[in-house]
Scaffold this active site. Structure first.
Site, PDB file in Angstrom:
ATOM      1  CD  GLU A   1      -8.918   8.804  -0.709  1.00 22.03           C
ATOM      2  OE1 GLU A   1      -9.235   9.250   0.395  1.00 22.03           O
ATOM      3  OE2 GLU A   1      -8.364   9.498  -1.597  1.00 22.03           O
TER       4      GLU A   1
ATOM      5  CE  LYS B   1      -2.300   8.065  -9.568  1.00 22.09           C
ATOM      6  NZ  LYS B   1      -2.707   9.058 -10.573  1.00 22.09           N
TER       7      LYS B   1
ATOM      8  NE  ARG C   1       0.713  18.377 -10.247  1.00 16.48           N
ATOM      9  CZ  ARG C   1       0.925  17.118  -9.891  1.00 16.48           C
ATOM     10  NH1 ARG C   1       0.063  16.182 -10.224  1.00 16.48           N
ATOM     11  NH2 ARG C   1       1.999  16.774  -9.214  1.00 16.48           N
TER      12      ARG C   1
ATOM     13  NE  ARG D   1      -4.414  16.901  -5.713  1.00 19.94           N
ATOM     14  CZ  ARG D   1      -3.277  16.445  -5.177  1.00 19.94           C
ATOM     15  NH1 ARG D   1      -2.350  15.883  -5.953  1.00 19.94           N
ATOM     16  NH2 ARG D   1      -3.051  16.511  -3.883  1.00 19.94           N
TER      17      ARG D   1
ATOM     18  NE  ARG E   1       6.652  12.955  -6.437  1.00 13.79           N
ATOM     19  CZ  ARG E   1       5.608  13.022  -7.261  1.00 13.79           C
ATOM     20  NH1 ARG E   1       4.655  12.104  -7.192  1.00 13.79           N
ATOM     21  NH2 ARG E   1       5.497  13.992  -8.150  1.00 13.79           N
TER      22      ARG E   1
ATOM     23  CD  GLU F   1      -7.284  14.164 -10.384  1.00 11.03           C
ATOM     24  OE1 GLU F   1      -6.597  13.813 -11.351  1.00 11.03           O
ATOM     25  OE2 GLU F   1      -6.815  14.365  -9.243  1.00 11.03           O
TER      26      GLU F   1
END
Length: 511
Positions: A208, A210, A230, A215, A377, A259
């Site tokens: 995808e 970036k 976020r 966000r 993460r 986003e």
């Protein structure tokens, strides 16, 4: 609970390097806390004050009263005192904050001094961060650590889960679920050096664009729409474009991840700083929208029609996203179902190159079979940028000279260790415009803990994105490595220090 109990646990935790022992100490303390005390105890042992900013500068630490001989303060007493300090405003505020702090410290023992001053300065170096605190809570009530971590992700706050567990025990975890209107922590990406490495690591995946924007997590329930950052702050009123886009969905109940970006006349992305400034605009929203309209772009679906989709594989979540979201509102994407197909791999390289040519940051490669791990993460999302960048924490800054006299210039950069401390990786003054020098001098002054006339040491809170050519060996720094040709890209005030890149990530780049 007495504050001395928390301070004693903090001291013991700092004295041991064994993770299991830290967790055991936390669990023992957590078993003795009342539900109303739980948020405070957990916050203090995670190194945070619930008040976040107290307005106390480092000069308040120059002269402090001697400690009390016996313990009398409770955690509630300390919280009330910090609440009074944070509420001070107006003329003479610094002197009044100092008076209130001294009153608190006069009643505190030596152990409590260490805890309180560490919390105020943001430098409570004990290694009891949220992850360890979650494990301690799990051990205290006999729950699986993964179940507590999931509850924290869904609640968005560790202290909320702590209060529930202290009140109800392990059964409280059943109440934490994904609800429309209550934000969850976003899934995050690790870094890969190029798309070939990312595809090799993930196998069947999606590549995808970036996007270099802000966000957002968007919740729609009927005609009501709420938009969160976020960091789970609500910004609905500032983003009418996002509200309108959410109402375009073909379902009236959903949670989306995406986003917001801005485009110029040629359809290329505008700089992040412009977008951040627009999102931060609170006063003239209509005027800000007219001068810089934003474009919401969605890339994941966490809930639809009342169904939690977090555990579904990414390919299914995206298929449902495509059914309810117009194509212009979805991120550019290429699926790689057979990573051994060299023709398809070449198409991936072209896709990544095209994303860069169109002004995007790079690409994010996502495993098609991975669930949405809120707040983690994980290794199932890998970001690929054309240059190496890291989000590091500013540890100190040096006073400039020449045309930079009077400005804080040379930054000391640190990566996050697993115990919550930071390892210095080097310094840089490159990439700093005059405007940025002025801004960082003021901002770092607010975070200052010590100034010897040459170096200003600061609380490790401010995250800065740094670009660099490579990681190289250096005996001058604690981890034996430094950044080659480091330069400042931008400050990331949308990120907390706990989200900064780790020493492990830096060493992996070096390897």
């Amino acid at each position: 609970m007495l504050l001395s109990d928390v301070a004693g646990a903090s001291r013991e935790i700092a004295a041991t390097t064994a993770r299991s022992q830290k967790v055991a100490l936390l669990a023992e303390l957590f078993r003795g806390m009342a539900p109303e005390e739980a948020p405070l105890v957990v916050s203090y042992l995670s190194g945070r004050l619930p008040q976040r900013r107290t307005g106390i500068g480092w000069t308040a630490f120059r002269q402090i009263p001697p400690p009390a001989a016996t313990a009398s303060l409770t955690v509630a007493d300390a919280d009330a005192a910090f609440g009074r300090i944070a509420a001070v405003a107006g003329k003479g505020a610094q002197a009044e904050r100092k008076r209130l702090l001294d009153a608190l410290l006069t009643a505190a023992t030596a152990d409590e001094h260490r805890l309180l001053l560490g919390l105020v300065s943001g430098e409570l170096r004990q290694g009891a961060l949220d992850a360890l605190a979650a494990e301690g809570l799990a051990a205290a009530v006999g729950a699986e650590p993964s179940a507590v971590r999931r509850a924290v992700m869904l609640a968005g706050r560790l202290d909320t889960v702590a209060r529930a567990l202290a009140a109800e025990g392990v059964t409280a975890l059943d109440a934490f679920r994904l609800d429309v209107g209550r934000p969850v922590l976003p899934m995050l990406a690790k870094t890969a050096k190029d798309v070939d490495e990312a595809v090799e690591l993930l196998g069947a995946c999606a590549v995808e664009e970036k996007l270099d924007g802000i966000r957002v997590q968007v919740h729609r329930d009927g005609n009501e729409v709420r938009v969160f950052t976020r960091t789970l702050d609500e910004i609905t009123d500032r983003l009418p474009e996002v509200v309108a886009a959410a109402r375009e969905l073909t379902t009236d109940r959903a949670v989306l991840d995406g986003e917001v970006i801005a485009l110029d006349e040629q359809g290329r992305p505008r700089p992040f700083q412009e977008i951040a400034g627009r999102v931060g605009s609170r006063l003239d929203v209509a005027g800000a929208q007219a001068s810089l309209p934003l474009v919401p772009v969605f890339f994941d679906l966490l809930s639809a029609d009342g169904h939690d989709l977090l555990d579904l594989p990414a390919r299914e979540r995206h298929a449902r996203l495509a059914r309810i979201t117009p194509e212009p509102r979805r991120v550019g994407r290429l699926e790689v179902r057979d990573p051994t197909d060299e023709q398809l791999r070449e198409e991936v390289r072209r896709f990544a190159a095209s994303a860069l040519e169109r002004g995007h940051e790079g690409v994010v490669v996502k495993a098609l079979d991975a669930p949405y791990n809120a707040g983690r993460r994980g290794a199932s999302w890998l970001k690929v940028k054309p240059v190496h960048t890291l989000d590091l924490v500013v540890l100190a800054a040096e006073w400039g000279h020449g045309r930079r006299t009077g400005k804080l210039s040379n930054l000391h950069l640190g990566a996050r260790r697993s115990d919550g401390t930071f390892a210095m990786l080097g310094k840089t003054f490159k990439g700093l415009t005059d405007a940025l020098l002025t801004w960082q001098t003021e901002r770092l002054g607010e975070l200052a803990t010590e100034d010897d006339g040459f170096v200003v040491r600061v609380r490790p809170e401010l995250v800065v994105e740094v670009a660099f050519d490579s990681v190289q060996r250096s005996p001058r720094y604690p981890e034996g490595v430094t950044l080659r040709f480091a330069r400042v890209v931008r400050y990331r005030e949308d990120k907390a220090a706990a989200e900064a890149d780790t020493v492990e990530s830096v060493l992996a780049l070096h390897r």
